[in-house]
Design an enzyme around this catalytic site. Structure first.
Site, mmCIF file in Angstrom:
data_model
loop_
_atom_site.group_PDB
_atom_site.id
_atom_site.type_symbol
_atom_site.label_atom_id
_atom_site.label_comp_id
_atom_site.label_asym_id
_atom_site.label_seq_id
_atom_site.Cartn_x
_atom_site.Cartn_y
_atom_site.Cartn_z
ATOM 1 N N GLY A 240 4.220 0.167 -6.110
ATOM 2 C CA GLY A 240 3.588 0.711 -5.033
ATOM 3 C C GLY A 240 3.633 1.805 -4.568
ATOM 4 O O GLY A 240 3.768 2.477 -5.587
ATOM 5 N N GLU A 262 8.797 0.281 -8.771
ATOM 6 C CA GLU A 262 7.674 1.270 -9.367
ATOM 7 C C GLU A 262 7.074 1.829 -9.385
ATOM 8 O O GLU A 262 5.781 1.472 -8.142
ATOM 9 C CB GLU A 262 6.688 0.186 -10.222
ATOM 10 C CG GLU A 262 8.119 -1.457 -11.379
ATOM 11 C CD GLU A 262 8.601 -0.116 -12.724
ATOM 12 O OE1 GLU A 262 8.338 0.353 -12.823
ATOM 13 O OE2 GLU A 262 9.489 -0.300 -13.164
ATOM 14 N N LEU A 263 6.800 3.424 -8.495
ATOM 15 C CA LEU A 263 5.971 3.922 -7.928
ATOM 16 C C LEU A 263 4.620 4.232 -8.226
ATOM 17 O O LEU A 263 4.313 4.422 -9.312
ATOM 18 C CB LEU A 263 6.877 4.099 -6.692
ATOM 19 C CG LEU A 263 8.075 3.539 -6.494
ATOM 20 C CD1 LEU A 263 9.048 4.403 -5.256
ATOM 21 C CD2 LEU A 263 7.720 1.986 -5.470
ATOM 22 N N CYS A 296 -1.378 3.203 -12.366
ATOM 23 C CA CYS A 296 -0.877 3.646 -11.636
ATOM 24 C C CYS A 296 0.006 4.894 -13.021
ATOM 25 O O CYS A 296 0.775 5.830 -13.023
ATOM 26 C CB CYS A 296 0.682 2.626 -12.081
ATOM 27 S SG CYS A 296 0.959 2.015 -13.049
HETATM 28 P P1 NAD Z 1 0.953 0.291 -1.525
HETATM 29 O O1 NAD Z 1 2.035 1.152 -1.201
HETATM 30 O O2 NAD Z 1 0.184 0.300 -0.618
HETATM 31 O O3 NAD Z 1 1.678 -1.612 -0.965
HETATM 32 C C1 NAD Z 1 2.467 -1.925 -2.149
HETATM 33 C C2 NAD Z 1 2.648 -3.107 -1.423
HETATM 34 O O4 NAD Z 1 3.543 -2.616 -0.475
HETATM 35 C C3 NAD Z 1 1.752 -4.074 -1.405
HETATM 36 O O5 NAD Z 1 1.927 -5.402 -1.348
HETATM 37 C C4 NAD Z 1 2.160 -3.940 0.317
HETATM 38 O O6 NAD Z 1 1.560 -4.890 1.378
HETATM 39 C C5 NAD Z 1 3.694 -3.253 0.986
HETATM 40 N N1 NAD Z 1 4.109 -3.003 1.744
HETATM 41 C C6 NAD Z 1 3.855 -2.326 2.374
HETATM 42 N N2 NAD Z 1 4.168 -1.744 3.789
HETATM 43 C C7 NAD Z 1 4.994 -2.385 3.649
HETATM 44 C C8 NAD Z 1 6.530 -2.647 3.922
HETATM 45 N N3 NAD Z 1 6.798 -1.696 5.681
HETATM 46 N N4 NAD Z 1 7.622 -3.570 3.213
HETATM 47 C C9 NAD Z 1 7.194 -4.270 2.562
HETATM 48 N N5 NAD Z 1 6.319 -4.294 2.034
HETATM 49 C C10 NAD Z 1 5.111 -3.397 2.154
HETATM 50 O O7 NAD Z 1 0.844 0.198 -2.744
HETATM 51 P P2 NAD Z 1 -1.235 0.150 -3.167
HETATM 52 O O8 NAD Z 1 -2.000 0.476 -2.889
HETATM 53 O O9 NAD Z 1 -1.137 -1.537 -3.130
HETATM 54 O O10 NAD Z 1 -1.306 0.590 -4.478
HETATM 55 C C11 NAD Z 1 -1.405 1.654 -5.313
HETATM 56 C C12 NAD Z 1 0.311 2.710 -5.847
HETATM 57 O O11 NAD Z 1 1.035 1.224 -6.294
HETATM 58 C C13 NAD Z 1 -0.140 3.477 -6.400
HETATM 59 O O12 NAD Z 1 0.867 4.326 -5.768
HETATM 60 C C14 NAD Z 1 0.074 3.348 -7.532
HETATM 61 O O13 NAD Z 1 0.639 3.842 -8.431
HETATM 62 C C15 NAD Z 1 1.382 2.429 -7.382
HETATM 63 N N6 NAD Z 1 1.636 1.385 -9.258
HETATM 64 C C16 NAD Z 1 2.948 1.704 -9.326
HETATM 65 C C17 NAD Z 1 2.939 0.953 -11.086
HETATM 66 C C18 NAD Z 1 4.686 1.053 -11.280
HETATM 67 O O14 NAD Z 1 4.420 0.641 -12.043
HETATM 68 N N7 NAD Z 1 4.969 2.737 -11.309
HETATM 69 C C19 NAD Z 1 2.627 0.550 -11.285
HETATM 70 C C20 NAD Z 1 1.078 -0.578 -9.918
HETATM 71 C C21 NAD Z 1 1.171 0.279 -9.044
#
Ligand code: NAD
Length: 510
Positions: A240, A262-263, A296
Site C-alpha cells: 500500500g 511493499e510501499l 507501484c
Molecule cells: P492504501 O495504503 O490506501 O491501502 C493499502 C491497504 O492498507 C488497504 O487494504 C487498506 O484497507 C489498508 N489499510 C489502510 N489503513 C489501514 C490501517 N490503519 N491498518 C491496516 N490496514 C490499513 O493503498 P492503495 O491506495 O490501496 O494502493 C496504492 C498504493 O499501494 C500506492 O502507493 C502503490 O505504490 C502501493 N503499492 C505498492 C506495491 C509494492 O509492491 N511496492 C504494489 C502495489 C501497490
C-alpha cells in the site's frame, strides 16, 4: 454477467470467511461496488465485525497446528492443485479483476497468470526449504540450521493488484507451513471473494481443515488495526501507500512482529545519448500509462540527456497523441479509468501543484466526459516538464503523469537525479554503452530494489524477489529467497560425544 455467476459472486456477498464458511454478519456496513469502467453497480459486500475477526483468526490458528506438521512437499501438492484450479478460472477471474479495478483485460488475465506462476514456483520451493550445515569448532558436535513454519501470516493488499500480490504471499506462506489471513482493499473486495471461492474448492477436495486460507473484508481503521496489533500474527505483509506502511511498520515493530512492507514507488527511466529509442519509447509509454499509471512500478520520471531531449519529447508527444482511452475490456484501448473519482481529483490537484511550482504540462491532463466516460474516472495521461526538486515530483501521485527531467554530462548525473527521491522501488536505464550499464548496476548506481537495463520499470516476473528500498519499505516477496521471511530460523547444535566442551575454549570444571 456470466463471469460473476461462474465465480460465485452474488448481488449481496458476505465479507468474512473461515475457509469453507462465510460468516453472515450484516451490521457492519455494506460496501457497494461500482465498476470504474462504466460506473455500473456490480454488487455489495457486508463488512466483517470484530467478533467475526476473532472467529476467523481462531480458525486460522487451529489450522496452523495441523498444517505445520504436514510435510512441505505435501503442502506443495495442495498449492499445485490451486494452480490448476486457477487455470480453470483464469478467464472469469481475469475479467472480474479488470471490471472491478479498471485495468485492461490483458492485465487482468496477466494478474491471474502471475497467481498461477507463483503456485508453480511455490510447488518447486516446497522441496527446497534448505538450511545450512555448519562445521562446529567442538569435537563430535554437529551444527545446522533449519526453517520452521511461523504461524498465521496476514496479507493486507492494495487496490491496484486485487489478487496477484496476495498470491505472492499466500502461496509461499502455504508451502512454508503457515496459514493465511487476507484483508484486501475495500475498493476491490469482489475479486478477493471470487479467489476465496476458488481456493475453498481445493481445500474441500482435499478434506483439509478450515482456516488454511481465510478472508476478512473490513475497514482499515478497525479490522486493519486489529490485525496490526494482534500478537498472535507473527508476520504481516502490507502492500500500500507509504503512509499506511509507515504506520503498520511502527505498530507491528512495537510488538516485535515481522513485516514485509511493499510501499510506494517513484520510478525513473534514464535515457542516455546511446539509448535505442525504438525500444525505449514503447517501454516509457507502457510504463507511464499502463494500468492508467496505477502500478507501484509505473514510470513517473523520465531522465533524458540534453543532447536527445528535443527528439525524445517530440516522439513522446506523438506516441501519446495515438493513445486510445476507454473501456479496458476492449482490447483496442491502451488506457482505462482510474480507480475512482478521488483518484481523478488527486491527478488534477497534482498538475495544479506542478504549475504553481513552475512546471509545464505539455500534454494531456484533462478529465474526460461524454459517451464511454460516464463513470467520471477517465483522464488523458499527462506529460509535464519539471524539476526533480519540486515537491510534487518527489511524491508518488498514483495516476498517469510523466515528469520529463533533463540531465547533462555523464551518467552519474542522471543516476543522482534518479536516486534523489525518498522512494526506491523500480528503475531502469536505456543505453547500449557497457560502461554506463555497469556503473548503473554497481554499488554507486541505482539505489532501488529493481534495476533494469533496456526494459521499462514495470512488469516484473515472479522468479525475482520483488520490493524496494528507502520509503518503499524494504520488503521482498515472490521469488528468489523471499520464502525465508515466512519461516523462523532455528540453529541446532547436537553433541554426540561423551564430553561437554564449551565454545571459545572456556573452562568450567565442577
Ligand atoms: P492504501 O495504503 O490506501 O491501502 C493499502 C491497504 O492498507 C488497504 O487494504 C487498506 O484497507 C489498508 N489499510 C489502510 N489503513 C489501514 C490501517 N490503519 N491498518 C491496516 N490496514 C490499513 O493503498 P492503495 O491506495 O490501496 O494502493 C496504492 C498504493 O499501494 C500506492 O502507493 C502503490 O505504490 C502501493 N503499492 C505498492 C506495491 C509494492 O509492491 N511496492 C504494489 C502495489 C501497490
Amino acid at each position: 454477467m456470466e463471469f460473476l455467476k461462474q465465480l460465485g459472486i452474488k448481488e449481496k456477498n458476505f465479507g468474512c470467511s473461515t475457509g469453507q464458511n462465510w460468516l453472515e454478519t450484516t451490521t457492519e456496513g455494506e460496501l457497494k461496488i461500482y465498476s470504474p469502467t462504466n460506473g455500473k453497480y456490480i454488487g455489495s459486500v457486508y463488512q466483517c465485525s470484530e467478533a467475526d475477526y476473532e472467529k476467523v483468526l481462531d480458525t486460522a490458528i487451529e489450522a496452523f497446528k495441523y498444517w505445520r506438521m504436514v510435510p512441505a512437499p505435501n503442502r506443495g501438492e495442495v498449492v499445485r492443485q490451486i494452480g490448476l484450479k486457477l487455470r480453470e478460472y483464469k478467464r472469469p477471474l481475469g475479467t472480474l479483476v479488470s471490471y472491478e479495478m479498471g485495468k485492461s483485460l490483458q492485465e487482468g488475465m496477466g494478474e491471474v497468470q502471475e497467481m498461477i506462476d507463483i503456485c508453480d514456483f511455490a510447488v518447486g520451493q516446497s522441496r527446497q526449504l534448505y538450511g545450512h550445515m555448519m562445521v562446529s569448532e567442538r569435537p563430535m558436535h554437529r551444527m545446522y540450521d533449519q526453517y520452521h513454519p511461523l504461524g498465521v501470516v496476514a496479507t493486507i493488499s492494495a487496490f491496484n493488484f486485487p489478487v496477484a500480490v496476495w498470491s505472492w504471499n499466500a502461496m509461499l506462506a502455504a508451502i512454508c507451513g503457515d496459514t493465511n489471513l487476507w484483508k484486501p482493499s475495500s475498493k476491490v473486495p469482489l475479486s478477493a471473494i471470487a479467489t476465496q471461492n476458488i481456493i475453498a474448492e481445493v481445500v474441500k477436495e482435499n478434506n483439509l481443515p478450515e482456516g488454511l486460507f481465510t478472508l476478512v473484508i473490513g475497514r482499515g481503521a478497525t479490522i486493519g488495526e486489529k490485525i496490526l496489533n494482534d500478537k498472535r500474527i507473527p508476520l504481516i505483509s502490507v502492500t500500500g501507500s507509504t503512509r499506511v506502511g509507515r504506520h503498520a511498520g511502527e505498530v507491528v515493530q512495537r510488538r516485535f512482529g515481522r513485516t514485509i512492507l511493499e510501499l510506494g514507488g517513484n520510478n525513473a527511466i534514464i535515457m542516455t545519448p546511446e539509448a535505442d529509442l525504438k525500444m525505449a519509447m514503447p517501454a516509457v509509454v507502457f510504463g507511464a500509462v499502463g494500468t492508467a499509471g496505477q502500478r507501484c512500478t509505473s514510470t513517473r520520471r523520465l531522465i533524458v540527456h540534453d543532447s536527445i531531449y528535443a527528439k525524445v519529447k517530440e516522439s513522446l508527444l506523438k506516441a501519446y497523441g495515438g493513445l486510445k482511452i476507454g473501456d479496458p475490456l476492449d482490447e483496442n484501448n491502451h488506457v482505462g479509468p482510474l480507480i475512482d473519482k478521488n483518484a481523478v481529483g488527486d491527478f488534477t490537484k497534482a498538475l495544479e501543484r506542478l504549475k504553481v511550482e513552475g512546471g509545464t504540462v505539455i500534454y494531456g491532463g484533462e478529465v474526460l466526459s461524454g459517451e464511454g466516460y460516464e463513470s467520471g474516472c477517465y483522464v488523458r495521461p499527462a506529460i509535464a516538464e519539471a524539476d526533480n526538486k519540486y515537491e510534487i515530483v518527489q511524491e508518488e501521485t498514483f495516476a498517469p503523469i510523466l515528469y520529463l527531467l533533463k540531465y547533462s554530462g555523464n551518467v552519474s548525473n542522471a543516476i543522482a537525479i534518479q536516486n534523489g527521491v525518498e522512494q526506491g522501488l523500480s528503475s531502469s536505464i536505456f543505453t547500449n554503452n557497457m560502461r554506463e550499464v555497469e556503473e548503473y548496476l554497481s554499488a554507486v548506481g541505482s539505489d532501488c530494489g529493481i534495476a533494469n537495463v533496456n526494459i521499462g520499470t514495470s512488469g516484473a516476473e515472479i522468479g525475482g524477489a520483488f520490493g524496494g528500498e528507502k520509503e518503499t519499505g524494504g520488503g521482498r516477496e515472490s521469488g528468489s529467497e523471499s520464502w525465508k521471511l515466512y519461516m523462523r530460523l532455528q540453529t541446532n547444535t547436537i553433541n554426540w560425544g561423551t564430553q561437554l566442551p564449551l565454545a571459545q575454549g572456556i573452562k568450567f570444571d565442577i
